[in-house]
Design an enzyme around this catalytic site. Sequence first.
Site, PDB file in Angstrom:
ATOM      1  N   ARG A   1      -9.214  -4.493 -20.203  1.00 32.17           N
ATOM      2  CA  ARG A   1      -9.122  -5.949 -20.125  1.00 32.17           C
ATOM      3  C   ARG A   1     -10.267  -6.475 -19.267  1.00 32.17           C
ATOM      4  NH1 ARG A   1      -3.883  -8.534 -17.450  1.00 32.17           N
ATOM      5  NH2 ARG A   1      -4.786  -7.801 -15.509  1.00 32.17           N
TER       6      ARG A   1
ATOM      7  N   HIS B   1       0.810  -1.213   0.000  1.00 32.26           N
ATOM      8  CA  HIS B   1       0.000   0.000   0.000  1.00 32.26           C
ATOM      9  C   HIS B   1       0.847   1.268   0.000  1.00 32.26           C
ATOM     10  CE1 HIS B   1      -4.339   0.693   0.718  1.00 32.26           C
ATOM     11  NE2 HIS B   1      -3.853   1.904   0.514  1.00 32.26           N
TER      12      HIS B   1
ATOM     13  N   ASN C   1       4.447 -10.519 -18.632  1.00 37.14           N
ATOM     14  CA  ASN C   1       4.586 -10.961 -17.239  1.00 37.14           C
ATOM     15  C   ASN C   1       4.198 -12.432 -17.128  1.00 37.14           C
ATOM     16  OD1 ASN C   1       4.973  -8.258 -16.990  1.00 37.14           O
ATOM     17  ND2 ASN C   1       3.059  -7.829 -15.930  1.00 37.14           N
ATOM     18  N   ASP C   2       3.118 -12.795 -17.787  1.00 38.60           N
ATOM     19  CA  ASP C   2       2.701 -14.194 -17.777  1.00 38.60           C
ATOM     20  C   ASP C   2       3.388 -15.005 -18.879  1.00 38.60           C
ATOM     21  OD1 ASP C   2       0.971 -14.622 -15.569  1.00 38.60           O
ATOM     22  OD2 ASP C   2      -0.527 -13.360 -16.541  1.00 38.60           O
TER      23      ASP C   2
ATOM     24  N   ARG D   1       6.193 -16.563 -11.537  1.00 31.34           N
ATOM     25  CA  ARG D   1       6.605 -15.157 -11.450  1.00 31.34           C
ATOM     26  C   ARG D   1       6.654 -14.643 -10.010  1.00 31.34           C
ATOM     27  NH1 ARG D   1       1.374 -12.163 -14.331  1.00 31.34           N
ATOM     28  NH2 ARG D   1       1.731 -10.345 -13.063  1.00 31.34           N
TER      29      ARG D   1
ATOM     30  N   ARG E   1      -6.560  -2.587 -15.963  1.00 26.60           N
ATOM     31  CA  ARG E   1      -6.766  -3.841 -15.209  1.00 26.60           C
ATOM     32  C   ARG E   1      -8.038  -3.682 -14.379  1.00 26.60           C
ATOM     33  NH1 ARG E   1      -0.728  -3.751 -14.656  1.00 26.60           N
ATOM     34  NH2 ARG E   1       0.033  -5.817 -15.225  1.00 26.60           N
TER      35      ARG E   1
ATOM     36  N   GLU F   1      -0.552 -14.179 -23.785  1.00 25.86           N
ATOM     37  CA  GLU F   1       0.292 -14.395 -22.604  1.00 25.86           C
ATOM     38  C   GLU F   1       0.480 -15.882 -22.334  1.00 25.86           C
ATOM     39  OE1 GLU F   1      -1.519 -12.354 -19.244  1.00 25.86           O
ATOM     40  OE2 GLU F   1      -3.518 -12.782 -19.963  1.00 25.86           O
TER      41      GLU F   1
ATOM     42  N   CYS G   1       1.671  -5.124 -23.100  1.00 25.35           N
ATOM     43  CA  CYS G   1       1.325  -4.431 -21.849  1.00 25.35           C
ATOM     44  C   CYS G   1       2.010  -5.043 -20.638  1.00 25.35           C
ATOM     45  CB  CYS G   1      -0.182  -4.375 -21.652  1.00 25.35           C
ATOM     46  SG  CYS G   1      -0.939  -5.999 -21.612  1.00 25.35           S
TER      47      CYS G   1
HETATM   48  C1  PEP Z   1       0.917  -9.744 -18.178  1.00 24.61           C
HETATM   49  O1  PEP Z   1       0.705 -10.914 -17.861  1.00 24.61           O
HETATM   50  O2  PEP Z   1       1.944  -9.378 -18.775  1.00 24.61           O
HETATM   51  C2  PEP Z   1      -0.037  -8.692 -17.827  1.00 24.61           C
HETATM   52  C3  PEP Z   1       0.068  -7.474 -18.297  1.00 24.61           C
HETATM   53  O3  PEP Z   1      -1.038  -9.012 -16.979  1.00 24.61           O
HETATM   54  P1  PEP Z   1      -0.908  -9.170 -15.398  1.00 24.61           P
HETATM   55  O4  PEP Z   1       0.438  -8.663 -14.980  1.00 24.61           O
HETATM   56  O5  PEP Z   1      -2.042  -8.395 -14.853  1.00 24.61           O
HETATM   57  O6  PEP Z   1      -1.047 -10.665 -15.258  1.00 24.61           O
HETATM   58 MG    MG Z   2      -1.248 -11.589 -17.202  1.00 30.18          MG
END
Ligand code: PEP
Ligand code: MG
Length: 568
Positions: free
Chosen positions: A331, A188, A453-454, A464, A295, A430, A501
């Site tokens: 999304r 936070h 990220n995924d 991750r 998001r 992803e 993204c």
């Molecule tokens: C991703 O997976 O790259 C992504 C942008 O979504 P999140 O980080 O919300 O899983």
């Molecule tokens: Mg993701």
Amino acid sequence: MLKGIAASSGIAIAKVYKLEAPVMEITDAKVEDVEKEVSLFQSALEKTKSDIEAIKERATKAGKLSDEEIAVFDAHLMMAQDPEFTGQIVNTIQTEKVNAAYAAQTAADMMVAFFESMDNDYFRERAADIKDVTFRLKANIIGVEIPDLGAIKEDSVVVAYDLTPSDTAQLNEYAKGFATAIGGRTSHSAIMARSLEIPAVVGVSGILEEAKHGDLIVLDALKGEVILNPTDEEVAAYTKRKDEYIEYRTALKVLKDQPSITKDGHQVELVGNIGTPKDADGVLDNGGEGVGLYRTEFLYMGADALPTEEEQFVAYKAVLEKMGRRPVVVRTLDIGGDKKLPYLPIDPEMNPFLGYRAIRLCLDRKEIFRTQLRALLRASAFGTLRIMFPMIATINEFKEAKQVYEEERAKLIAEGIAVGDNVQVGMMVEIPAAAVLADQFAKVADFFSIGTNDLIQYSMAADRMSEKVSYLYQPYNPSILRLVKMTIDGAHKEGKWCGMCGEMAGEPKAVAILLGLGLDEFSMSASSILGARKVVCSMSKKEMEELANKAIACDTAEEVLELVKDIA
Ligand code: PEP
Ligand code: MG
């Protein structure tokens, strides 16, 4: 020097203001006059409520926090008015004849233990609210002062175990930054620091033991380091670094209204990732050309029941109106994995990241999905909306999701409700299966947004969230770059656009390679936009293509990083 996590960029050099909670010795001492104790509790409760109201008012006036952040104080007020909580305290005083502070403490302990036992972020936050309110309440019962951050009158770096939302809201212009002993990038206090745009280093273990009130401190929130009682040379070196950083940020500001065009005239879109409608302001302030990832989970996570169609409509419309004609990619709900909803229990799974989440859940619980799509479609009349589905693995999933979208659209039109007529419907790439089959997906989807990220965690089979395997989390691994290339090429083959993204899209070193691979849209946190624009504007597309070709021919991430070591 102590190490922590850089939570909000910048450098500060000032005196330590140590935020130390007053020590309150609470015993179970009995009282003789029970009614007097009850009325002591009641007047302390009234003071607690008015204290919270005052902090909320101060924070609202300062105008730096989002509505959601301000809402934390409403949660505190609700807690202070909760008859179950206050009734329990009165009951304990009356039946056990104990002092009010002790009764408040035991009532709070019970509720905190209950909430903390529920392995769930939402309830953990409620536990934090109870602690925050009870702390203030006890201080008012006993009659001790709580340090007032709002009263700091000298340039300071606040050092604390952690900062509660009410602490953060009181920080004034003399607070040049803060360092906390606990916390991570998404805690936070870290999120608040980024909204307030002040440097912060969190999770600095040892800071409370080492730092004394009034010590000189250097806060290097670019590297995540803290230097206590620096030497004169260190002060000089960091002052220079600080000036350079300010100069760099100021120099970047001139790029704010510039188009994102390479030296040889190739234009791309640099847009922002947001979690709340308020975040859209930061995107505009930093020259973002739209929103590339909204998001929507936060709308669901900050509530205690599924948000209604109307509530969602208001939030989506607010973002679209703020962004004017700029595109906004929203999304659909990506819940599951590490993101849970207290009011929507999901059976425990061995591998939640590989389980029942995102579009999988939405296609199973279509009533939830339909409500969101209706809210989005209604909002689409107010701007340039693009919708994307998360975690698509198969073409059939995409088609089924699109079918639900078409059904809701047709229903709204039949009801005579206005909907936008150019809403693009795309998907996140992803999951490696989608990247590999991108050319086929591009026949049905209007666009792609690569979620690295995924994508990285699934490609490398490396969680991750796991520290132990974080060395495998390699955005620059040529295998990842090739999956990205396949996705971009697949989209372009069908005349569609491709964005990204995931966090990678905002790394200056990656921007050059990605642009060379042909990426059309880069979506990142607002504070990264101008740095990315600098890279785009300082090179030619041809140079970047050569770089990208070399990168995908490398064997290792280290070799790729060597190629881009001079960028930014
Ligand atoms: C991703 O997976 O790259 C992504 C942008 O979504 P999140 O980080 O919300 O899983
Ligand atoms: Mg993701």
